[in-house]
Design an enzyme around this catalytic site. Structure first.
Site, PDB file in Angstrom:
ATOM      1  N   ARG A 126      -7.259   0.912  10.809  1.00 19.04           N
ATOM      2  CA  ARG A 126      -7.201   2.596  10.459  1.00 19.04           C
ATOM      3  C   ARG A 126      -7.767   3.463  10.150  1.00 19.04           C
ATOM      4  O   ARG A 126      -8.142   4.459  10.390  1.00 19.04           O
ATOM      5  CB  ARG A 126      -6.444   2.281   9.413  1.00 19.04           C
ATOM      6  CG  ARG A 126      -5.097   3.797   8.574  1.00 19.04           C
ATOM      7  CD  ARG A 126      -4.893   3.826   8.174  1.00 19.04           C
ATOM      8  NE  ARG A 126      -3.953   4.532   7.388  1.00 19.04           N
ATOM      9  CZ  ARG A 126      -3.344   5.249   7.771  1.00 19.04           C
ATOM     10  NH1 ARG A 126      -2.867   5.292   9.195  1.00 19.04           N
ATOM     11  NH2 ARG A 126      -2.629   6.184   6.982  1.00 19.04           N
TER      12      ARG A 126
ATOM     13  N   ARG B  16      -0.794   1.831  10.368  1.00 15.47           N
ATOM     14  CA  ARG B  16      -0.988   0.861   8.983  1.00 15.47           C
ATOM     15  C   ARG B  16      -0.126  -0.372   9.214  1.00 15.47           C
ATOM     16  O   ARG B  16       0.454  -0.488   9.886  1.00 15.47           O
ATOM     17  CB  ARG B  16       0.121   1.270   7.888  1.00 15.47           C
ATOM     18  CG  ARG B  16      -0.510   2.766   6.960  1.00 15.47           C
ATOM     19  CD  ARG B  16       1.056   3.204   6.466  1.00 15.47           C
ATOM     20  NE  ARG B  16       0.467   4.643   5.538  1.00 15.47           N
ATOM     21  CZ  ARG B  16       0.860   5.789   6.199  1.00 15.47           C
ATOM     22  NH1 ARG B  16       1.585   5.941   7.425  1.00 15.47           N
ATOM     23  NH2 ARG B  16      -0.315   6.658   5.413  1.00 15.47           N
TER      24      ARG B  16
ATOM     25  N   LYS C 222       5.209   6.493   6.453  1.00 14.34           N
ATOM     26  CA  LYS C 222       5.542   5.959   4.830  1.00 14.34           C
ATOM     27  C   LYS C 222       7.251   7.407   4.718  1.00 14.34           C
ATOM     28  O   LYS C 222       6.652   8.481   5.154  1.00 14.34           O
ATOM     29  CB  LYS C 222       5.065   6.869   4.085  1.00 14.34           C
ATOM     30  CG  LYS C 222       3.827   5.617   3.820  1.00 14.34           C
ATOM     31  CD  LYS C 222       2.488   5.717   3.238  1.00 14.34           C
ATOM     32  CE  LYS C 222       1.953   4.329   2.366  1.00 14.34           C
ATOM     33  NZ  LYS C 222       0.624   4.972   1.167  1.00 14.34           N
TER      34      LYS C 222
ATOM     35  N   HIS D 263      -0.249  11.864   6.682  1.00 15.90           N
ATOM     36  CA  HIS D 263      -1.053  11.872   5.464  1.00 15.90           C
ATOM     37  C   HIS D 263      -0.195  13.010   5.228  1.00 15.90           C
ATOM     38  O   HIS D 263      -0.297  14.203   5.835  1.00 15.90           O
ATOM     39  CB  HIS D 263      -2.205  12.509   6.127  1.00 15.90           C
ATOM     40  CG  HIS D 263      -3.602  10.429   5.215  1.00 15.90           C
ATOM     41  ND1 HIS D 263      -4.597  10.655   5.737  1.00 15.90           N
ATOM     42  CD2 HIS D 263      -2.623   9.365   5.242  1.00 15.90           C
ATOM     43  CE1 HIS D 263      -5.298  10.005   5.630  1.00 15.90           C
ATOM     44  NE2 HIS D 263      -4.325   8.697   5.636  1.00 15.90           N
TER      45      HIS D 263
ATOM     46  N   TYR E  84     -12.271  11.745   4.541  1.00 18.48           N
ATOM     47  CA  TYR E  84     -13.360  10.925   5.638  1.00 18.48           C
ATOM     48  C   TYR E  84     -14.300  11.713   5.395  1.00 18.48           C
ATOM     49  O   TYR E  84     -15.426  11.182   5.919  1.00 18.48           O
ATOM     50  CB  TYR E  84     -12.402  10.991   6.458  1.00 18.48           C
ATOM     51  CG  TYR E  84     -11.523   9.954   6.580  1.00 18.48           C
ATOM     52  CD1 TYR E  84     -12.246   8.762   7.120  1.00 18.48           C
ATOM     53  CD2 TYR E  84     -10.183   9.675   6.116  1.00 18.48           C
ATOM     54  CE1 TYR E  84     -11.284   7.699   6.970  1.00 18.48           C
ATOM     55  CE2 TYR E  84      -9.283   8.759   6.642  1.00 18.48           C
ATOM     56  CZ  TYR E  84      -9.704   7.778   6.430  1.00 18.48           C
ATOM     57  OH  TYR E  84      -8.934   6.662   6.762  1.00 18.48           O
TER      58      TYR E  84
ATOM     59  N   HIS F  27      -6.366  -1.984   7.337  1.00 17.11           N
ATOM     60  CA  HIS F  27      -6.261  -1.063   6.500  1.00 17.11           C
ATOM     61  C   HIS F  27      -8.353  -0.167   7.366  1.00 17.11           C
ATOM     62  O   HIS F  27      -8.309   0.426   6.963  1.00 17.11           O
ATOM     63  CB  HIS F  27      -6.118  -0.381   5.414  1.00 17.11           C
ATOM     64  CG  HIS F  27      -5.613   0.270   4.976  1.00 17.11           C
ATOM     65  ND1 HIS F  27      -4.411   1.273   5.248  1.00 17.11           N
ATOM     66  CD2 HIS F  27      -6.536   1.635   3.790  1.00 17.11           C
ATOM     67  CE1 HIS F  27      -4.391   2.115   4.807  1.00 17.11           C
ATOM     68  NE2 HIS F  27      -5.755   2.056   4.038  1.00 17.11           N
TER      69      HIS F  27
END
Length: 312
Positions: free
Chosen positions: A261, A163, A187, A284, A293, A258
């Protein structure tokens, strides 16, 4: 006194009220503790100040908000016909806000738990073709310091699926050349180790050996990627530089960090990588986030089928 992103008030904004002001400050502190991005802080700040303004006009303090009140507020949001994604974000902010109040014992239950969210249109993320990625990266020369820096940034972004926020948080010590991996602060402050490919390692090595010292201001800055003034880059800097090289490569449709990514994850899946492995590489928290995906790959297969099968 400097206003905070959430509790602060813009001109003409909501009047001060101890209950809402303190609750909003508590929520912002919790978001910062969890490592939320500044973009999230700003967006949630706008959303929650709107809720606070409405609640104050209705004479309601935070602990007095119940499901019925939130349904009235959600109906009011619908009157302005915002995009479903906007409404979904506002409701997510409200859920998170009351979750924090509940965790701190200020309310007995989260009144937003059963609040229905609008169905968002399923938009598949854009992924570049491998040839487009190569055209973009190979277009970035490696002669001047800023060019070597940019080549290293975007080689690494694509090689590791980073990111924009993760790119700018990297320090010089985040790269382990011996182990061929990078330590990424994701994150919520979660750290993950991601393998780095040879092309990205070569670009990083060239940048560190020949360019970074020319950009450094000599003040002990630990950031891996520096601006021309020697400071840590911002996410806006990264996006602007990517747009510059996108124009040079004449790639249509717009490229963002992104998109790189998404391309990283899509190319891994097409190459046979396990979905669980892709989840870990992307950082994630839930596999359901990574499963988008599979829809991307399914869409690609359907397109190939319709083009190739004689009876499609």
């Amino acid at each position: 006194m400097k206003k905070t992103a959430i509790a602060g008030e813009a001109s003409g904004d909501v009047p001060p009220d101890l209950g809402w002001t303190e609750a909003l400050r508590l929520f912002e502190a919790d978001l910062r503790r969890r490592g939320s991005a500044e973009k999230t802080l700003r967006a949630y700040g706008v959303d929650l100040r709107q809720l606070a303004s409405w609640a104050r006009m209705s004479g309601l303090r935070p602990e007095q908000i119940d499901q019925r009140a939130l349904r009235r507020y959600a109906a009011r949001l619908g009157d302005t016909r915002p995009a479903p994604t906007t409404v979904a974000r506002k409701l997510a902010a409200i859920r998170a806000f009351f979750r924090v109040l509940r965790e701190h014992g200020l309310i007995a239950q989260n009144p937003a738990d059963l609040l229905p969210a609008p169905k968002k249109p399923q938009r598949l993320p854009r992924a570049l073709k491998p040839s487009e990625v190569a055209a973009l990266l190979d277009r970035i020369p490696q002669s001047a310091p800023l060019e070597m820096r940019d080549r290293a940034i975007f080689e690494l972004a694509y090689a590791c699926g980073l990111r924009a926020e993760e790119i700018v948080r990297l320090d010089v010590g985040s790269i382990d050349f011996d182990a061929e991996q990078v330590r990424v602060e994701g994150k919520g402050g979660k750290t993950r180790m991601v393998p780095v490919g040879e092309a990205a390692l070569r670009a990083l090595g060239r940048y560190l050996e020949r360019a970074r010292h020319a950009l450094a201001a000599g003040d002990g800055e630990t950031a891996l990627f520096l601006s021309k003034s020697g400071r840590r880059l911002s996410t806006g800097d990264v996006r602007r530089r990517l747009r510059t090289w996108e124009r040079q490569a004449a790639i249509q449709g717009g490229i963002s960090p992104h998109v790189l990514r998404h391309s990283f994850a899509t190319h891994l899946l097409e190459g046979g990588a396990d979905l669980r492995a892709i989840q870990e590489l992307l950082g994630h928290a839930s596999l359901s986030t990574t499963q988008i995906y599979t829809r991307v790959d399914s869409a690609r297969l359907k397109t190939a089928y319709s083009r190739s099968h004689p009876r499609a």
